[in-house]
Motif scaffolding. Structure first.
Motif, PDB file in Angstrom:
ATOM      1  N   ASN A 126      61.726  35.006  26.963  1.00  0.00           N
ATOM      2  CA  ASN A 126      60.888  33.998  26.309  1.00  0.00           C
ATOM      3  C   ASN A 126      59.412  34.098  26.695  1.00  0.00           C
ATOM      4  N   GLN A 127      59.083  35.051  27.538  1.00  0.00           N
ATOM      5  CA  GLN A 127      57.716  35.084  28.056  1.00  0.00           C
ATOM      6  C   GLN A 127      56.676  35.463  27.006  1.00  0.00           C
ATOM      7  N   GLU A 128      57.006  36.360  26.112  1.00  0.00           N
ATOM      8  CA  GLU A 128      56.045  36.718  25.070  1.00  0.00           C
ATOM      9  C   GLU A 128      55.769  35.531  24.150  1.00  0.00           C
ATOM     10  N   ALA A 129      56.813  34.740  23.875  1.00  0.00           N
ATOM     11  CA  ALA A 129      56.633  33.557  23.028  1.00  0.00           C
ATOM     12  C   ALA A 129      55.729  32.530  23.716  1.00  0.00           C
ATOM     13  N   VAL A 130      55.887  32.389  25.043  1.00  0.00           N
ATOM     14  CA  VAL A 130      55.034  31.452  25.776  1.00  0.00           C
ATOM     15  C   VAL A 130      53.593  31.951  25.806  1.00  0.00           C
ATOM     16  N   LYS A 131      53.421  33.263  25.994  1.00  0.00           N
ATOM     17  CA  LYS A 131      52.062  33.823  25.952  1.00  0.00           C
ATOM     18  C   LYS A 131      51.408  33.553  24.601  1.00  0.00           C
ATOM     19  N   GLU A 132      52.171  33.718  23.537  1.00  0.00           N
ATOM     20  CA  GLU A 132      51.624  33.486  22.196  1.00  0.00           C
ATOM     21  C   GLU A 132      51.281  32.020  21.990  1.00  0.00           C
ATOM     22  N   ALA A 133      52.156  31.144  22.477  1.00  0.00           N
ATOM     23  CA  ALA A 133      51.903  29.705  22.328  1.00  0.00           C
ATOM     24  C   ALA A 133      50.650  29.281  23.092  1.00  0.00           C
ATOM     25  N   LEU A 134      50.373  29.965  24.194  1.00  0.00           N
ATOM     26  CA  LEU A 134      49.200  29.651  25.018  1.00  0.00           C
ATOM     27  C   LEU A 134      48.159  30.768  24.923  1.00  0.00           C
ATOM     28  N   HIS A 135      48.040  31.357  23.738  1.00  0.00           N
ATOM     29  CA  HIS A 135      47.154  32.511  23.569  1.00  0.00           C
ATOM     30  C   HIS A 135      45.692  32.190  23.839  1.00  0.00           C
ATOM     31  N   ASP A 136      45.322  30.919  23.752  1.00  0.00           N
ATOM     32  CA  ASP A 136      43.938  30.532  23.994  1.00  0.00           C
ATOM     33  C   ASP A 136      43.672  30.197  25.466  1.00  0.00           C
ATOM     34  N   TYR A 137      44.660  30.465  26.319  1.00  0.00           N
ATOM     35  CA  TYR A 137      44.489  30.293  27.759  1.00  0.00           C
ATOM     36  C   TYR A 137      44.696  31.629  28.467  1.00  0.00           C
ATOM     37  N   LEU A 138      44.053  31.780  29.612  1.00  0.00           N
ATOM     38  CA  LEU A 138      44.117  33.039  30.357  1.00  0.00           C
ATOM     39  C   LEU A 138      45.422  33.143  31.134  1.00  0.00           C
ATOM     40  N   TYR A 139      46.193  34.189  30.854  1.00  0.00           N
ATOM     41  CA  TYR A 139      47.447  34.456  31.572  1.00  0.00           C
ATOM     42  C   TYR A 139      47.142  35.338  32.772  1.00  0.00           C
ATOM     43  N   ILE A 140      47.686  34.980  33.940  1.00  0.00           N
ATOM     44  CA  ILE A 140      47.395  35.678  35.186  1.00  0.00           C
ATOM     45  C   ILE A 140      48.671  36.282  35.778  1.00  0.00           C
ATOM     46  N   PRO A 141      48.908  37.596  35.621  1.00  0.00           N
ATOM     47  CA  PRO A 141      50.051  38.223  36.306  1.00  0.00           C
ATOM     48  C   PRO A 141      49.800  38.238  37.820  1.00  0.00           C
ATOM     49  N   PHE A 142      50.853  38.214  38.603  1.00  0.00           N
ATOM     50  CA  PHE A 142      50.693  38.216  40.058  1.00  0.00           C
ATOM     51  C   PHE A 142      51.985  38.664  40.726  1.00  0.00           C
ATOM     52  N   ASN A 143      51.884  38.963  42.025  1.00  0.00           N
ATOM     53  CA  ASN A 143      53.033  39.185  42.886  1.00  0.00           C
ATOM     54  C   ASN A 143      52.913  38.259  44.091  1.00  0.00           C
ATOM     55  N   PHE A 144      53.999  38.045  44.786  1.00  0.00           N
ATOM     56  CA  PHE A 144      53.958  37.250  46.002  1.00  0.00           C
ATOM     57  C   PHE A 144      53.240  38.025  47.114  1.00  0.00           C
ATOM     58  N   ASP A 145      52.588  37.298  48.004  1.00  0.00           N
ATOM     59  CA  ASP A 145      51.953  37.888  49.185  1.00  0.00           C
ATOM     60  C   ASP A 145      52.712  37.419  50.425  1.00  0.00           C
ATOM     61  N   PHE A 146      53.062  38.373  51.292  1.00  0.00           N
ATOM     62  CA  PHE A 146      53.837  38.022  52.485  1.00  0.00           C
ATOM     63  C   PHE A 146      53.070  38.303  53.779  1.00  0.00           C
ATOM     64  N   GLU A 147      51.768  38.567  53.676  1.00  0.00           N
ATOM     65  CA  GLU A 147      50.991  38.907  54.870  1.00  0.00           C
ATOM     66  C   GLU A 147      50.078  37.783  55.338  1.00  0.00           C
ATOM     67  N   GLY A 148      49.625  36.950  54.423  1.00  0.00           N
ATOM     68  CA  GLY A 148      48.685  35.920  54.809  1.00  0.00           C
ATOM     69  C   GLY A 148      47.309  36.497  55.082  1.00  0.00           C
ATOM     70  N   SER A 149      46.457  35.710  55.718  1.00  0.00           N
ATOM     71  CA  SER A 149      45.099  36.163  56.005  1.00  0.00           C
ATOM     72  C   SER A 149      45.121  37.346  56.956  1.00  0.00           C
ATOM     73  N   LYS A 150      44.390  38.387  56.605  1.00  0.00           N
ATOM     74  CA  LYS A 150      44.382  39.582  57.448  1.00  0.00           C
ATOM     75  C   LYS A 150      43.004  40.218  57.441  1.00  0.00           C
ATOM     76  N   ILE A 151      42.729  40.962  58.491  1.00  0.00           N
ATOM     77  CA  ILE A 151      41.505  41.749  58.593  1.00  0.00           C
ATOM     78  C   ILE A 151      41.813  43.131  58.037  1.00  0.00           C
ATOM     79  N   VAL A 152      41.161  43.488  56.940  1.00  0.00           N
ATOM     80  CA  VAL A 152      41.448  44.775  56.297  1.00  0.00           C
ATOM     81  C   VAL A 152      40.458  45.853  56.711  1.00  0.00           C
ATOM     82  N   VAL A 153      39.274  45.459  57.177  1.00  0.00           N
ATOM     83  CA  VAL A 153      38.303  46.404  57.744  1.00  0.00           C
ATOM     84  C   VAL A 153      37.783  45.810  59.045  1.00  0.00           C
ATOM     85  N   TYR A 154      37.887  46.595  60.126  1.00  0.00           N
ATOM     86  CA  TYR A 154      37.426  46.129  61.438  1.00  0.00           C
ATOM     87  C   TYR A 154      36.535  47.209  62.038  1.00  0.00           C
ATOM     88  N   GLU A 155      35.225  46.978  61.938  1.00  0.00           N
ATOM     89  CA  GLU A 155      34.253  47.935  62.474  1.00  0.00           C
ATOM     90  C   GLU A 155      33.243  47.181  63.322  1.00  0.00           C
TER      91      GLU A 155
END
Length: 332
Positions: free
Chosen positions: A297-326
């Protein structure tokens, strides 16, 4: 130079019970998940060659000499609280706009604390990031905010968060079988209403009505355990979506500012197109809306809300992290 990455979150159940006005009396509980939409902070010590001491870049740019002159409330109060004396440059980039119900302000504060600690050669624990960011936002900035956003930003993951009457906070990861977790993640859809609002302003009425709202807040808290049972058992995951409808109806009763005609229309269009359930994220009044929708049903929901921005995502399991440490070890 330090580069930190801190996730935003989706709150499913228990929102409203994470405000001190409620949980200090009754105890609170929320269920939600951090996602891979991030607040990035580039932080470094600023050389003393300029006619200003501190540079802060976000949607605006500030060049100031004194910490008290900083307009950005989180930067000002965090730097003062952490006793930052040397010149500092802070540059923010975010995947999610501010004032959108995804915990962006808390992600910023958590990331800033993490970055400053790293700049000083100190590692931050998840609990430290949670508690300090709550203190800065609630007690120093004096914003009307809850306590779950900071915990999700610091810890990451799919969690139940308990808020105890003595002020302590415990984060418990929800353990699911891999395939079930993937199905659950893939059935959550996220849309941006296009309306930005300041949560602290929206939630004033809700906080003032805490004593009146206690019965419904208690019901919202009880739904956390029901949702948890759905996730970890063999029950049909569609029940999770149906439960979102229940908590959305309860949430709307907390304040007249939670919803509006546009939000109601958005919600009804998604349900009519096949969404099983959903709710507005954050305090209300705008921002993002999440829906539980089966794949077919996801394509139908996207079409019904076509005037709103759809945001794909994945879950994050790391939390706040330091990605560059110099660090500059010669910089005292």
């Amino acid at each position: 130079m330090i580069l930190s990455r801190t996730p935003h979150r989706i709150s499913f159940f228990g929102g409203g019970t994470d405000y001190p006005e409620y949980y200090r009396e009754y105890g609170g509980k929320t269920l939600g998940v951090a996602i891979d939409k991030y607040s990035y902070l580039n932080v470094r010590k600023l050389p003393p060659f300029f006619d200003y001491k501190h540079r802060i870049v976000y949607s605006k740019q500030e060049n100031v000499v004194n910490l008290d002159d900083i307009v950005h409330p989180s930067v000002r109060e965090t730097l003062k609280y952490m006793q930052v004396n040397s010149g500092i440059s802070i540059h923010h980039d975010g995947d999610i706009p501010a004032r959108s119900g995804m915990g962006s302000s808390s992600s910023f504060t958590v990331g800033l604390i993490n970055s400053i600690n790293a700049l000083n050669g100190k590692m931050s624990s998840k609990d430290e990031l949670t508690q300090k960011s709550i203190h800065i936002e609630q007690n120093l900035i004096k914003e009307n905010v809850g306590s779950q956003d900071q915990a999700f930003a610091a810890h990451g993951g799919l969690n139940i968060i308990n808020f105890l009457q003595n002020g302590k906070i415990s984060v418990t990861p929800i353990i699911m079988k891999k395939n079930r977790m993937i199905t659950f993640q893939d059935n959550i859809m996220l849309f941006f209403s296009g309306i930005s609002r300041t949560a602290s302003d929206v939630v004033v009425e809700q906080i003032n009505k805490t004593s009146i709202n206690v019965p419904n807040l208690n019901k919202m808290k009880d739904l956390v355990d029901e949702a948890h049972d759905i996730l970890i058992s063999n029950r049909n995951l569609n029940e999770f979506g149906e439960l979102l409808n229940t908590t959305w109806e309860l949430k709307k009763s907390l304040s007249s500012k939670v919803t509006n005609k546009q939000i109601d229309d958005m919600y009804n269009r998604a349900i009519k197109a096949g969404a099983i359930g959903g709710k507005l994220l954050g305090a209300g009044g705008g921002g993002f809306m999440s829906f539980y929708v089966e794949k077919e049903n996801q394509e139908a929901v996207k079409e019904a809300l076509h005037d709103y921005l759809y945001i794909p995502f994945n879950f994050d399991f790391e939390g706040s992290k330091i990605v560059v440490y110099e660090p500059n070890y010669k910089d005292k």
